[in-house]
Design an enzyme around this catalytic site. Structure first.
Site: not given
Ligand SMILES: NC(=O)c1ccc[n+]([C@@H]2O[C@H](COP(=O)([O-])OP(=O)(O)OC[C@H]3O[C@@H](n4cnc5c(N)ncnc54)[C@H](O)[C@@H]3O)[C@@H](O)[C@H]2O)c1
Length: 245
Positions: A142, A155
């Site tokens: 991130s 986080y």
């Molecule tokens: N959306 C943002 O603003 C943002 C910013 C920086 C980083 N991220 C990172 O991007 C990645 C994807 O997030 P996203 O934004 O697509 O969110 P999202 O919630 O749409 O997707 C995350 C997915 O991970 C799955 N998940 C959570 N814990 C799990 C586990 N223990 N085992 C297996 N699956 C699991 C969830 O069921 C979900 O489908 C994450 O690592 C998040 O921290 C997101």
């Protein structure tokens, strides 16, 4: 021919958000994808949707914090598709909580998924890639792996860990033809961001909008494919200018 023609890609967090957008782009580039997620309903439905588009896609329910489940997922992938070329190590969780009120159990849970889980998936990826002569791993960190923010200590600590885990694994396996890089998103419009925060987060971003999951997928494709053949140990920040401030 696609950039990932006949490559086999495991995508954790593949049922939603950035993982799902990346799966769509990967199959459009010729990859066979294994969607890995805790959310069985969404994961199964999405895999069926991709198969209806003639893609090779399967869903495997996995908790990335469970060593045995992670190992089984890789085993099943090899049984189904024969190998693992690419791993998008992306599943994660995030919650905002004042640090002085943060329960230790909540700290542990966040670090367990966002750092320990990323390690377990990376370790299994490397074990498999060492057998077949290499591959590429893209970890999702991130922009909060680079800068701090109030209310997200667990986080941010975990994501900072992913940035340096990425460098360390890249150095350790550079000679074995395993490239390891990280995606560092800014605020992206996915279910992880609460609806009520979207306006404020857009305003905090120099480009005055949230990023789209599809914009992350393009950066992941770059790091996963031969387009980035001389890049390893890097973290690509894609954040609408946030960390330039
Ligand atoms: N959306 C943002 O603003 C943002 C910013 C920086 C980083 N991220 C990172 O991007 C990645 C994807 O997030 P996203 O934004 O697509 O969110 P999202 O919630 O749409 O997707 C995350 C997915 O991970 C799955 N998940 C959570 N814990 C799990 C586990 N223990 N085992 C297996 N699956 C699991 C969830 O069921 C979900 O489908 C994450 O690592 C998040 O921290 C997101």
């Amino acid at each position: 021919m696609g950039k990932l023609q006949d490559n086999v890609a495991i995508i954790t967090g593949g049922a939603s958000g950035i993982g799902a957008a990346t799966a769509r782009l990967f199959v459009s580039e010729g990859a066979k994808v294994v969607l890995v997620d805790l959310n069985e309903e969404k994961g199964k439905a999405f895999a069926s949707e991709l198969r209806a588009l003639n893609a090779d896609a399967i869903f495997i329910k996995t908790n990335i914090t469970n060593e045995e489940e992670v190992a089984n997922t890789f085993k099943q992938t090899v049984e189904t598709f024969g190998k693992v070329d690419i791993v998008f190590n992306n599943a994660g969780i995030g919650r905002v909580h004042p640090s002085h009120e943060l329960e230790y159990s909540e700290w542990r849970n966040t670090v367990n998924v966002d750092l320990d889980g990323v390690f377990l998936v990376a370790r299994e990826s490397i074990r498999e890639m060492l057998k077949t002569g290499g591959g590429t791993i893209v970890n999702t960190a991130s922009m909060y792996g680079w800068v701090g923010s109030p209310g997200s200590a667990a986080y941010n600590a975990a994501k900072g860990g992913v940035v340096n885990l990425t460098r360390s694994l890249a150095l350790e396996y550079a000679e074995q033809n395993i490239r390891v890089n990280a995606l560092c998103p800014g605020f992206i419009d996915t279910p992880i961001i609460p609806e009520e925060s979207k306006q404020a987060l857009s305003q905090a971003t120099p480009m005055k909008r949230l990023g789209q999951a599809e914009e992350m997928a393009k950066a992941v494709l770059f790091m996963a494919s031969d387009d980035s053949s001389y890049m390893t140990g890097n973290s690509l920040i894609v954040d609408g200018g946030y960390t330039a401030q």
